[in-house]
Design a protein around this motif. Structure first.
Motif, mmCIF file in Angstrom:
data_model
loop_
_atom_site.group_PDB
_atom_site.id
_atom_site.type_symbol
_atom_site.label_atom_id
_atom_site.label_comp_id
_atom_site.label_asym_id
_atom_site.label_seq_id
_atom_site.Cartn_x
_atom_site.Cartn_y
_atom_site.Cartn_z
ATOM 1 N N ASP A 80 0.662 -1.557 0.176
ATOM 2 C CA ASP A 80 0.184 0.152 0.081
ATOM 3 C C ASP A 80 1.206 1.473 0.194
ATOM 4 O O ASP A 80 1.306 1.615 0.928
ATOM 5 N N SER A 82 -0.380 4.430 -0.627
ATOM 6 C CA SER A 82 -0.970 5.837 -0.707
ATOM 7 C C SER A 82 -1.421 6.574 -0.136
ATOM 8 O O SER A 82 -1.834 7.544 0.665
ATOM 9 N N ALA A 86 -3.523 10.145 1.312
ATOM 10 C CA ALA A 86 -4.234 9.802 2.697
ATOM 11 C C ALA A 86 -4.179 10.080 3.647
ATOM 12 O O ALA A 86 -5.749 10.892 4.018
ATOM 13 N N TRP A 119 -12.616 4.258 0.831
ATOM 14 C CA TRP A 119 -11.411 4.408 -0.347
ATOM 15 C C TRP A 119 -10.319 3.629 -0.328
ATOM 16 O O TRP A 119 -9.645 2.659 -1.529
ATOM 17 N N ALA A 123 -9.890 -0.611 -2.735
ATOM 18 C CA ALA A 123 -8.232 -0.408 -3.554
ATOM 19 C C ALA A 123 -8.623 -2.172 -3.424
ATOM 20 O O ALA A 123 -7.999 -2.487 -3.868
ATOM 21 N N THR A 138 -3.412 1.112 -5.038
ATOM 22 C CA THR A 138 -2.910 2.252 -4.252
ATOM 23 C C THR A 138 -2.137 3.229 -5.211
ATOM 24 O O THR A 138 -2.438 4.657 -3.810
ATOM 25 N N VAL A 141 -5.137 5.224 -5.977
ATOM 26 C CA VAL A 141 -5.234 5.791 -5.121
ATOM 27 C C VAL A 141 -4.589 7.319 -3.567
ATOM 28 O O VAL A 141 -5.300 8.198 -3.908
ATOM 29 N N TRP A 142 -3.166 6.666 -4.504
ATOM 30 C CA TRP A 142 -2.555 7.725 -4.372
ATOM 31 C C TRP A 142 -2.119 8.907 -5.100
ATOM 32 O O TRP A 142 -2.142 10.577 -4.830
ATOM 33 N N SER A 143 -2.630 8.566 -6.416
ATOM 34 C CA SER A 143 -2.244 9.837 -7.189
ATOM 35 C C SER A 143 -3.931 11.518 -6.437
ATOM 36 O O SER A 143 -4.076 11.943 -6.674
ATOM 37 N N GLU A 258 4.412 7.402 2.384
ATOM 38 C CA GLU A 258 4.672 6.455 3.189
ATOM 39 C C GLU A 258 5.602 5.723 2.473
ATOM 40 O O GLU A 258 5.700 4.154 2.779
#
Length: 334
Positions: A80, A82, A86, A119, A123, A138, A141-143, A258
């Motif tokens: 992960d 993200s 997040a 969220w 993922a 992920t 999701v990060w972007s 992260e």
């Protein structure tokens, strides 16, 4: 069909081998932390002061809370990345909800935590339903969260309203920073879940051999969705605590978090291939990362070089742990 069970001696030997490798890793990390404290205590002014130690506890909580969930994710053979965006988006979301959207303090925090679960579960669902690699899921999701956090705020801080609740979250409990208290409580929760529950055993089984775990009746889709929903929730908790600490939500906060989280987990002995790891190891990894970061600042190392130094130390630490573990395993098997 006849099932051949292992003898008690064989089972004890297997457990001993697992515990032996894990203990070597944790003992090595503990020794490294002691050495760092001795060196920095004698070379970095103010390192051993109470204020600095409390500050390190706050910093450790920012990494550690998310690291508990990421430990289980990596044990399951997933990843992960993200966490940073997040956390930043969560800080923005709770600030926006409590002020501009007029939800109030309690509902704002609740909405943020539920959104984190959502969220993360998304993922996990992409991984479970469509077999999208967790790195890609992920990364998306990060972007998305990184962009949303900056878009909603025009890259400007969103000030939190005056609130006793946020004051406590950003302050202390009996002299201990509140985030550190939350981190320790969650550590014991996750350590128990990983070691003593069917869910924890299933996570190890999935990481060790997913097809075999499926044949044994483990619901892989459920496990994966729960894993990423958990990291989403922990990221949201970290974001709320960070917003309370800073007094505002900031879409640019927690940049690169992260990488610190993943580094702490891997340094703690969790195998990126899955199937092996411990919460205690991750805790020591979090302390190791935090001490290094704090020491570099106090020593006045150029900010551009700090990442270089940290990167080299992290790679060397992981390399040493891998070598020690492999040699110990070879010695036991010979």
């Amino acid at each position: 069909m006849t099932v051949i069970d292992s003898t008690p001696q064989q089972r004890r030997g297997s457990v001993g081998r697992r515990l032996g490798g894990r203990s070597l890793n944790e003992i090595g990390l503990l020794a490294a932390i002691v050495v760092l404290y001795v060196v920095l205590g004698s070379t970095a002014a103010g390192f051993l002061s109470l204020d600095n130690q409390l500050g390190m506890l706050r910093d450790a909580a920012t990494v550690g809370i998310a690291a508990w969930g990421v430990t289980l994710v990596i044990i399951a053979g997933e990843i992960d990345i993200s966490i940073g965006p997040a956390v930043a988006f969560s800080s923005v979301l709770v600030a926006k909800a409590a002020t501009e959207w007029g939800l109030g303090i309690g509902p704002a925090v609740l909405v943020t935590l539920v959104a984190g679960i959502a969220w993360g579960a998304l993922a996990g669902w992409l991984r479970a339903r469509f077999d999208v690699p967790s790195f890609i899921a992920t990364l998306g999701v990060w972007s998305a969260l990184g962009g949303l956090g900056l878009y909603l705020t025009d890259a400007l801080p969103v000030v939190l309203p005056d609130s006793g609740f946020f004051t406590v979250l950003g302050g202390t409990v009996l002299g201990i920073p509140t985030p550190a208290v939350v981190m320790v409580v969650l550590f014991f929760v996750f350590a128990y879940v990983a070691r003593y529950t069917a869910y924890g055993r299933s996570v190890y089984a999935v990481g060790g051999n997913a097809p075999a775990a499926r044949m044994a009746g483990v619901n892989l889709a459920k496990i994966r969705i729960l894993l990423f929903a958990t990291t989403g929730l922990l990221s949201a908790i970290t974001g709320v605590l960070l917003a309370a600490r800073l007094g505002s939500g900031n879409g640019g906060a927690a940049s690169g978090l992260e990488f610190d989280v993943i580094a702490a987990v891997v340094i703690g002995g969790t195998a990126l291939a899955g199937g092996r790891g411990s919460m205690l190891g991750t805790l020591l990894g979090v302390v190791f990362i935090t001490v290094i970061s704090n020491g570099l600042v106090l020593l006045g190392v150029n900010s551009f070089l700090q990442n270089v130094v940290r990167g080299v130390i992290i790679v060397v630490a992981v390399l040493v742990n891998v070598i020690i573990t492999k040699r110990a395993r070879a010695t036991r098997e010979s």
